[in-house]
Structure formats: structure tokens, C-alpha cells
Design a protein around this motif. Structure first.
Motif, PDB file in Angstrom:
ATOM      1  N   ILE A  96       0.855  -1.188   0.000  1.00 16.51           N
ATOM      2  CA  ILE A  96       0.000   0.000   0.000  1.00 16.51           C
ATOM      3  C   ILE A  96       0.890   1.237   0.000  1.00 16.51           C
ATOM      4  O   ILE A  96       1.784   1.376   0.850  1.00 16.51           O
ATOM      5  N   THR A  97       0.668   2.138  -0.929  1.00 11.82           N
ATOM      6  CA  THR A  97       1.571   3.275  -1.131  1.00 11.82           C
ATOM      7  C   THR A  97       0.934   4.631  -0.855  1.00 11.82           C
ATOM      8  O   THR A  97       1.598   5.652  -0.992  1.00 11.82           O
ATOM      9  N   ALA A  98      -0.338   4.660  -0.461  1.00  9.33           N
ATOM     10  CA  ALA A  98      -1.019   5.941  -0.229  1.00  9.33           C
ATOM     11  C   ALA A  98      -2.285   5.692   0.586  1.00  9.33           C
ATOM     12  O   ALA A  98      -2.780   4.557   0.658  1.00  9.33           O
ATOM     13  N   PRO A  99      -2.834   6.734   1.200  1.00 11.74           N
ATOM     14  CA  PRO A  99      -4.105   6.581   1.908  1.00 11.74           C
ATOM     15  C   PRO A  99      -5.224   6.169   0.951  1.00 11.74           C
ATOM     16  O   PRO A  99      -5.139   6.378  -0.262  1.00 11.74           O
ATOM     17  N   ASN A 100      -6.256   5.591   1.514  1.00 10.10           N
ATOM     18  CA  ASN A 100      -7.491   5.254   0.788  1.00 10.10           C
ATOM     19  C   ASN A 100      -7.301   4.185  -0.292  1.00 10.10           C
ATOM     20  O   ASN A 100      -8.122   4.081  -1.197  1.00 10.10           O
ATOM     21  N   GLN A 101      -6.217   3.417  -0.180  1.00  6.45           N
ATOM     22  CA  GLN A 101      -6.055   2.288  -1.090  1.00  6.45           C
ATOM     23  C   GLN A 101      -6.662   1.011  -0.515  1.00  6.45           C
ATOM     24  O   GLN A 101      -7.223   0.204  -1.257  1.00  6.45           O
ATOM     25  N   LEU A 102      -6.539   0.826   0.812  1.00  4.90           N
ATOM     26  CA  LEU A 102      -7.083  -0.373   1.444  1.00  4.90           C
ATOM     27  C   LEU A 102      -7.588  -0.027   2.837  1.00  4.90           C
ATOM     28  O   LEU A 102      -6.846   0.523   3.660  1.00  4.90           O
ATOM     29  N   TRP A 103      -8.857  -0.344   3.086  1.00  2.86           N
ATOM     30  CA  TRP A 103      -9.441  -0.211   4.416  1.00  2.86           C
ATOM     31  C   TRP A 103      -9.779  -1.599   4.934  1.00  2.86           C
ATOM     32  O   TRP A 103     -10.394  -2.402   4.221  1.00  2.86           O
ATOM     33  N   GLU A 104      -9.374  -1.873   6.158  1.00  6.45           N
ATOM     34  CA  GLU A 104      -9.788  -3.107   6.812  1.00  6.45           C
ATOM     35  C   GLU A 104     -10.951  -2.814   7.752  1.00  6.45           C
ATOM     36  O   GLU A 104     -11.014  -1.737   8.357  1.00  6.45           O
ATOM     37  N   VAL A 105     -11.846  -3.780   7.884  1.00  8.73           N
ATOM     38  CA  VAL A 105     -13.034  -3.591   8.731  1.00  8.73           C
ATOM     39  C   VAL A 105     -13.266  -4.852   9.556  1.00  8.73           C
ATOM     40  O   VAL A 105     -13.033  -5.972   9.093  1.00  8.73           O
ATOM     41  N   ASP A 106     -13.721  -4.650  10.785  1.00  4.27           N
ATOM     42  CA  ASP A 106     -14.046  -5.783  11.652  1.00  4.27           C
ATOM     43  C   ASP A 106     -14.946  -5.281  12.775  1.00  4.27           C
ATOM     44  O   ASP A 106     -15.174  -4.076  12.923  1.00  4.27           O
ATOM     45  N   VAL A 107     -15.429  -6.228  13.587  1.00  3.62           N
ATOM     46  CA  VAL A 107     -16.359  -5.932  14.676  1.00  3.62           C
ATOM     47  C   VAL A 107     -15.746  -6.376  15.997  1.00  3.62           C
ATOM     48  O   VAL A 107     -15.169  -7.460  16.102  1.00  3.62           O
ATOM     49  N   LYS A 108     -15.869  -5.511  17.003  1.00  6.63           N
ATOM     50  CA  LYS A 108     -15.440  -5.804  18.364  1.00  6.63           C
ATOM     51  C   LYS A 108     -16.648  -5.634  19.284  1.00  6.63           C
ATOM     52  O   LYS A 108     -17.505  -4.787  19.020  1.00  6.63           O
ATOM     53  N   TYR A 109     -16.731  -6.427  20.342  1.00 11.02           N
ATOM     54  CA  TYR A 109     -17.852  -6.247  21.251  1.00 11.02           C
ATOM     55  C   TYR A 109     -17.357  -5.939  22.661  1.00 11.02           C
ATOM     56  O   TYR A 109     -16.259  -6.307  23.061  1.00 11.02           O
ATOM     57  N   GLY A 110     -18.175  -5.203  23.412  1.00 12.62           N
ATOM     58  CA  GLY A 110     -17.894  -4.889  24.805  1.00 12.62           C
ATOM     59  C   GLY A 110     -19.091  -5.259  25.660  1.00 12.62           C
ATOM     60  O   GLY A 110     -20.168  -5.575  25.141  1.00 12.62           O
TER      61      GLY A 110
END
Length: 242
Positions: free
Chosen positions: A63-77
């Protein structure tokens, strides 16, 4: 034949078996009912399954710049005072480590993942400036394998790639963020109410984005590194490989 339509309903062989047992006291199993229905040519047609979106497996990338790859996941509390859980869904830009969008709620469904994604696109001004859209990387959670989420990605022509099961290292940046969220936020409080939990997590996200220093970002916060990258082209200290 009359029993097959049981009270006007078109029963399959499993429900028909139970009806024969209940209404006629017959000792019969599902296999025999299936075989008889097949001989009489009265089996209901198999339900056509909706065509699912083909899964695209995560690829190794630099990845060479912002906005090329976003990771997403869920955490619970956990909310001790109300004895229930709440959920935090987060999108992280792997280049500048900034949380670009998130959802906090007592439920976490596909629509919440879609809403947080849209908010992130507007926050980064990607749509207004007509910039290339990021790749989205997720695990195989129900929010991300849903028809709604996949349709949203297709709507924007966004590549959504999913990591294979049991490979959290391929979602390493969001996993690392969620460890910080647990260690520096969730585990430090015994929440009495959802409102309290919501406020604490919002404050943590703001502190993480704007104040928490990252050695890989020249000891800058994600927001400050992002600003300097846009202004001067500042790069991370090490190549970003995922």
C-alpha cells in the motif's frame, strides 16, 4: 394425496412426515415418506437458492497511499449495569492507521456496516473529489457476507476481499487496533449504561485518531500523519504490506 397439501399448505416430505404421525398416528420416518413421494412424483421442487456474490480472497499487497485499502471488523464490549453486550464496527486505513468510519450500537448488522462505509467515504471526501475508491478487506462475518453489503460494494464498484477463515494476520491492522481498544478502553471500565459505553468509545476513537503516537508514523498521530502526507508526501517509516 390429500395429506400432501395439508390444510391447504404445500408441505415438503419432512413436514408431511410429522403430519402423518400427528393426524394419523402412523409410525413412519422421513426416508420412507421421501421415497413414497418420489414414486408418486409429488415431491416439491427444490427451492432455488439466490445466487451469492462470489468470494474474492485477500491478496498480498503493498500500500503506497491513503485510501487504497481499508480493513473492517467488529469488536464487542460488555455493559455490566445492563447485563448486555454492545458492538463496535470500525474501518481503518492501513496506510495512515486512521479510523475513517465506525458504528457503535446494541446491534451490528449489514446496514450498519454500509452506513459506516458511506460515512467514511464522505469523511475522506473520496466521492466529492472523485478519487479512486479503496479496497475493503474483511473477515467472513455475517455483516460482510450479506447480500446488502456486497450490493453496496458493487454499487460503488468497490473491490471487497475477504480473508480465509482462521487467518486474522491478514487483517492485522484492524486486529491491532481492536487490541488497543480492548486494552486501553474497554477493559478499563465497568460500564453501567449503554450511554456511558458509547461516550467512552467515542472519546477513545477521537484520542486514538488525533493524539495517540505511532512509531511507524514518525511518532505522529494518524490524523497528523495523514495531514502531513497530503501536504508534503510524508511516507511511513516502513513499507506497508498486507
Amino acid at each position: 394425496m390429500e395429506s400432501i397439501t395439508g390444510d391447504g399448505y404445500a408441505y415438503g416430505y419432512r413436514k408431511l412426515t410429522h403430519m402423518l404421525r400427528q393426524d394419523h398416528a402412523l409410525v413412519v420416518n422421513e426416508k420412507k415418506v421421501y421415497r413414497l413421494c418420489k414414486e408418486l412424483d409429488v415431491l416439491r421442487p427444490q427451492r432455488k437458492l439466490r445466487q451469492k456474490h462470489p468470494r474474492k480472497l485477500a491478496q498480498n499487497r503493498t500500500i503506497t497511499a491513503p485510501n487504497q485499502l481499508w480493513e473492517v471488523d467488529v469488536k464487542y464490549g460488555y455493559i455490566a449495569g445492563e447485563d448486555r453486550f454492545f458492538f463496535v464496527l470500525s474501518y481503518i486505513d492501513v496506510y495512515d492507521r486512521q479510523i475513517v468510519g465506525y458504528h457503535i450500537g446494541l446491534t451490528c448488522e449489514a446496514r450498519h456496516a454500509v452506513e459506516a462505509f458511506r460515512a467514511a467515504l464522505w469523511k475522506r471526501q473520496i466521492l466529492r473529489r472523485n478519487l479512486p475508491l479503496p479496497i475493503i478487506r474483511s473477515d467472513n462475518g455475517p455483516q460482510f457476507v450479506s447480500h446488502l453489503f456486497e450490493s453496496e460494494c458493487e454499487r460503488w464498484n468497490v473491490l471487497h476481499e475477504r480473508i480465509p477463515p482462521k487467518t486474522p494476520n491478514m487483517n492485522a491492522y484492524i486486529e491491532s487496533y481492536h487490541r488497543l481498544l480492548e486494552d486501553e478502553c474497554l477493559s478499563m471500565y465497568e460500564f453501567e449504561t449503554y450511554a456511558e459505553a458509547y461516550q467512552v468509545v467515542v472519546e477513545f476513537v477521537s484520542r486514538y485518531n488525533n493524539r495517540r503516537l505511532h512509531s511507524s508514523l514518525h511518532y505522529l498521530s494518524p490524523a497528523e500523519f495523514y495531514r502531513r502526507h497530503l501536504e508534503t508526501g510524508l511516507q511511513p517509516r516502513r513499507p506497508v504490506r498486507v
